[in-house]
Scaffold this motif. Sequence first.
Motif, mmCIF file in Angstrom:
data_model
loop_
_atom_site.group_PDB
_atom_site.id
_atom_site.type_symbol
_atom_site.label_atom_id
_atom_site.label_comp_id
_atom_site.label_asym_id
_atom_site.label_seq_id
_atom_site.Cartn_x
_atom_site.Cartn_y
_atom_site.Cartn_z
ATOM 1 N N GLN A 89 104.177 77.815 147.850
ATOM 2 C CA GLN A 89 103.887 78.619 146.670
ATOM 3 C C GLN A 89 102.941 77.868 145.725
ATOM 4 O O GLN A 89 102.007 78.457 145.178
ATOM 5 N N VAL A 90 103.181 76.571 145.558
ATOM 6 C CA VAL A 90 102.288 75.773 144.715
ATOM 7 C C VAL A 90 100.894 75.711 145.343
ATOM 8 O O VAL A 90 99.875 75.913 144.670
ATOM 9 N N ARG A 91 100.840 75.442 146.647
ATOM 10 C CA ARG A 91 99.550 75.307 147.334
ATOM 11 C C ARG A 91 98.698 76.568 147.218
ATOM 12 O O ARG A 91 97.479 76.498 147.033
ATOM 13 N N GLY A 125 105.030 68.032 132.330
ATOM 14 C CA GLY A 125 104.334 69.131 131.694
ATOM 15 C C GLY A 125 103.494 69.929 132.672
ATOM 16 O O GLY A 125 103.407 71.159 132.594
ATOM 17 N N ARG A 126 102.886 69.234 133.616
ATOM 18 C CA ARG A 126 102.016 69.904 134.593
ATOM 19 C C ARG A 126 102.805 70.877 135.461
ATOM 20 O O ARG A 126 102.390 72.019 135.682
ATOM 21 N N VAL A 127 103.954 70.442 135.958
ATOM 22 C CA VAL A 127 104.773 71.303 136.808
ATOM 23 C C VAL A 127 105.399 72.424 135.994
ATOM 24 O O VAL A 127 105.458 73.583 136.430
ATOM 25 N N THR A 128 105.876 72.109 134.806
ATOM 26 C CA THR A 128 106.515 73.116 133.962
ATOM 27 C C THR A 128 105.528 74.206 133.559
ATOM 28 O O THR A 128 105.874 75.396 133.512
ATOM 29 N N THR A 129 104.281 73.843 133.299
ATOM 30 C CA THR A 129 103.248 74.836 133.003
ATOM 31 C C THR A 129 103.028 75.747 134.206
ATOM 32 O O THR A 129 102.906 76.969 134.073
ATOM 33 N N TRP A 130 102.995 75.146 135.399
ATOM 34 C CA TRP A 130 102.830 75.959 136.611
ATOM 35 C C TRP A 130 104.013 76.898 136.807
ATOM 36 O O TRP A 130 103.834 78.073 137.156
ATOM 37 N N LEU A 131 105.227 76.415 136.574
ATOM 38 C CA LEU A 131 106.409 77.264 136.740
ATOM 39 C C LEU A 131 106.358 78.462 135.801
ATOM 40 O O LEU A 131 106.751 79.576 136.177
#
Length: 370
Positions: free
Chosen positions: A54-56, A108-114
């Motif tokens: 999903q991230v990719r 922050g980077r992952v949380t923004t993506w989520l």
Amino acid sequence: MPRIAKKKINHQLAGTDWSPESELVGLEFELVTNEDVLLYPQYTIGLHAWFLDQVRSTDPELSAYLHDGESEKPFTISALDGELVSSGKQLKLFPNRTYRWYVTGLSGRVTTWLAQWMTNLPPEVNLRNAPLQIIACNVVFAPTTYAQLLNSQLEANIALQFLSPTSFRRKGHHLPLPVPVNVFHSYLRRWNDFAATPVDQDTFLAWVDEYVLITRHQIATVKVLAGKKGAVTGFTGAVEFGLAKEAYDKPEFCTMFSALGKLAPYCGTGHKTTFGLGQTRLGWSSQAVADVPNVESLLAKRIEELTDIFKGQRKRTGGDRAIEVASTWATILARREMGESLQVVAEDLQMPYETVKTYAKLARRALKVE
């Protein structure tokens, strides 16, 4: 297999303050199936792979970082929480039951993506032809920052529930005990990787070893599967940590102790937290000791047994390489004994099929030597 009719996903954001500055968050997915579903015991590998895919598909640069970045992963995922029972050599899920799955972000980077992903979720999680419809996505651990944790109310006693098997690495072995220095070292590693206010590890852990006490506990140990390869002896249950009166001579460490306890639900405890281990919650519960389905426990025990055999045969070579090979051989052979195809095992381990086939032959040959 019939597909589940698509429905609108319910998002629960009420009462949350998900600002662009948020560094930590926890999501809960509610999943259902409309018929009996069988999963292989190591299905958390599939959850891990599905999430990274999903991230990719939406942020290749972040995907590359999660695959190849620093040792501390800025996310966790859980196993499925719900009614799973052993059915032969597989796990059975029941129709019209709700299964919960948890994902957290630690940077922050992952949380923004989520936050972006949550507004455009796919209709289902597909685990090797076992579609689980996403019917809701809820924020269960409020968006926050490391600074907010550090500046929150001081807690002199921290009770934690370890909902999935939890273990630490110590001198090349698994340590299935909530020793305070290991528990808080686990949280401090994440803090020092992702927070803007790192703490001197040696000094703080020496303070933890001296002044952080276990005031009560109720735990049990169990053997479980560990990510892509190997097995782990871990503990589940509840533990309460407190401070000796001398601890207050270092008020800044008392503050950090409290902040790390509040970090625990976001980052999990111990290792393999991106494969479902070490799921942690705040608060005391005498019901926190979890059962592991028989088929999963049996496979974990078989992998551990084979790993010990293959390690014993490689005593003369020693080193990390010998341990890695023993664990890989054991995982491949045990899963083949459980009826899984080598092609499927190769896909899970992200190894060439011919290599897995060769390792299976070598492992069988090694057993005959025994």
